[in-house]
Write a protein that holds these residues in place. Structure first.
Motif, PDB file in Angstrom:
ATOM      1  N   LYS A  53      44.674  44.270  41.284  1.00  0.00           N
ATOM      2  CA  LYS A  53      45.526  45.458  41.322  1.00  0.00           C
ATOM      3  C   LYS A  53      44.693  46.619  41.839  1.00  0.00           C
ATOM      4  CE  LYS A  53      49.233  43.625  39.789  1.00  0.00           C
ATOM      5  NZ  LYS A  53      50.280  43.394  40.781  1.00  0.00           N
ATOM      6  N   THR A  54      45.182  47.266  42.898  1.00  0.00           N
ATOM      7  CA  THR A  54      44.492  48.400  43.514  1.00  0.00           C
ATOM      8  C   THR A  54      45.381  49.625  43.352  1.00  0.00           C
ATOM      9  OG1 THR A  54      43.479  46.880  45.090  1.00  0.00           O
ATOM     10  CG2 THR A  54      43.399  49.226  45.624  1.00  0.00           C
ATOM     11  N   ARG A  55      44.846  50.639  42.719  1.00  0.00           N
ATOM     12  CA  ARG A  55      45.631  51.835  42.404  1.00  0.00           C
ATOM     13  C   ARG A  55      44.865  53.094  42.778  1.00  0.00           C
ATOM     14  NH1 ARG A  55      48.970  48.339  41.892  1.00  0.00           N
ATOM     15  NH2 ARG A  55      50.349  48.016  40.120  1.00  0.00           N
ATOM     16  N   SER A  56      45.616  54.144  43.085  1.00  0.00           N
ATOM     17  CA  SER A  56      45.003  55.444  43.337  1.00  0.00           C
ATOM     18  C   SER A  56      44.506  56.023  42.013  1.00  0.00           C
ATOM     19  CB  SER A  56      46.013  56.394  43.986  1.00  0.00           C
ATOM     20  OG  SER A  56      47.106  56.595  43.117  1.00  0.00           O
ATOM     21  N   LEU A  57      43.652  57.016  42.134  1.00  0.00           N
ATOM     22  CA  LEU A  57      43.170  57.693  40.938  1.00  0.00           C
ATOM     23  C   LEU A  57      44.346  58.343  40.205  1.00  0.00           C
ATOM     24  CD1 LEU A  57      40.001  59.423  42.419  1.00  0.00           C
ATOM     25  CD2 LEU A  57      40.093  57.370  40.997  1.00  0.00           C
ATOM     26  N   ASN A  59      46.558  57.141  38.178  1.00  0.00           N
ATOM     27  CA  ASN A  59      47.786  56.357  38.234  1.00  0.00           C
ATOM     28  C   ASN A  59      48.427  56.284  36.858  1.00  0.00           C
ATOM     29  OD1 ASN A  59      46.726  53.797  36.873  1.00  0.00           O
ATOM     30  ND2 ASN A  59      45.218  54.205  38.465  1.00  0.00           N
ATOM     31  N   ASP A  63      45.399  51.649  35.757  1.00  0.00           N
ATOM     32  CA  ASP A  63      44.720  51.042  36.912  1.00  0.00           C
ATOM     33  C   ASP A  63      45.345  49.713  37.337  1.00  0.00           C
ATOM     34  OD1 ASP A  63      42.863  53.135  37.231  1.00  0.00           O
ATOM     35  OD2 ASP A  63      41.561  52.269  35.704  1.00  0.00           O
ATOM     36  N   LEU A 101      40.605  45.103  38.632  1.00  0.00           N
ATOM     37  CA  LEU A 101      41.217  46.431  38.767  1.00  0.00           C
ATOM     38  C   LEU A 101      40.362  47.293  39.688  1.00  0.00           C
ATOM     39  CD1 LEU A 101      42.071  47.007  35.003  1.00  0.00           C
ATOM     40  CD2 LEU A 101      43.566  46.085  36.790  1.00  0.00           C
ATOM     41  N   SER A 103      40.229  50.997  41.949  1.00  0.00           N
ATOM     42  CA  SER A 103      40.818  52.316  42.209  1.00  0.00           C
ATOM     43  C   SER A 103      40.356  52.789  43.586  1.00  0.00           C
ATOM     44  CB  SER A 103      40.432  53.332  41.139  1.00  0.00           C
ATOM     45  OG  SER A 103      39.062  53.635  41.216  1.00  0.00           O
ATOM     46  N   ASP A 126      32.156  50.099  38.875  1.00  0.00           N
ATOM     47  CA  ASP A 126      32.077  51.569  38.998  1.00  0.00           C
ATOM     48  C   ASP A 126      31.191  52.049  40.149  1.00  0.00           C
ATOM     49  OD1 ASP A 126      33.931  52.326  37.058  1.00  0.00           O
ATOM     50  OD2 ASP A 126      32.454  52.205  35.461  1.00  0.00           O
ATOM     51  N   LYS A 139      37.018  49.098  38.961  1.00  0.00           N
ATOM     52  CA  LYS A 139      37.052  49.754  37.650  1.00  0.00           C
ATOM     53  C   LYS A 139      36.771  48.763  36.524  1.00  0.00           C
ATOM     54  CE  LYS A 139      37.556  53.460  37.296  1.00  0.00           C
ATOM     55  NZ  LYS A 139      36.493  54.471  37.390  1.00  0.00           N
TER      56      LYS A 139
END
Length: 147
Positions: A53-57, A59, A63, A101, A103, A126, A139
């Motif tokens: 799963k790739t999410r913007s900051l 979110n 995540d 995960l 970001s 990180d 993340k």
């Protein structure tokens, strides 16, 4: 699949390789759904079915973790079962379902790019990596995230 999702999967795939996994399949599809990454631990021979799963900051869904709900888990289990049925030489090995995960932040102008992922030999949770116009960060990587 959108560009950023591809970058997230590529980042997790490279991280797995650096953790001594062999990537068996990427975006494996069947009638039940898709598994983002299927990798085998070279030391234990365990098979990791990995959802990325790739999410913007900032979110709304932790995540992407909240998107791996019981319905998604059921689809992944069905899809993995079919993969194992089609690959009986892997069926007796230990298997688990992992979640990666990632970001990202988007930059309008090109910034410094890291070398291609294949040339990166150290990658940590990180640690920001630049790909194209995106800064991506793993993340978390949750082993055995569900049964």
């Amino acid at each position: 699949m959108n560009e950023i999702a591809v970058f997230g999967e590529q980042l997790i795939a490279r991280w797995l390789e650096l953790q001594n996994y062999e990537l068996l399949e990427q975006n494996w599809r069947c009638r039940w759904g898709e598994i983002d990454l299927i990798a085998q631990d070279r030391a234990t021979k365990a098979i990791a079915f990995t959802e990325v799963k790739t999410r913007s900051l900032f979110n709304w869904d932790a995540d992407g973790l909240l998107a791996v709900d019981t319905a998604k888990q059921h689809k992944l289990i069905q899809t993995a079962s079919l993969f194992l049925a089609q690959n009986p030489h892997l069926a007796e090995l230990p298997c688990r379902f992992d979640v990666g995960l990632v970001s990202y932040s988007h930059y309008k102008s090109p910034r410094y790019n890291n070398p291609p992922l294949s040339q990166i030999h150290h990658l940590k949770i990180d640690q920001p990596i630049m790909i194209d116009r995106y800064q991506l960060t793993i993340k978390d990587y949750l082993e055995a995230a569900f049964d």
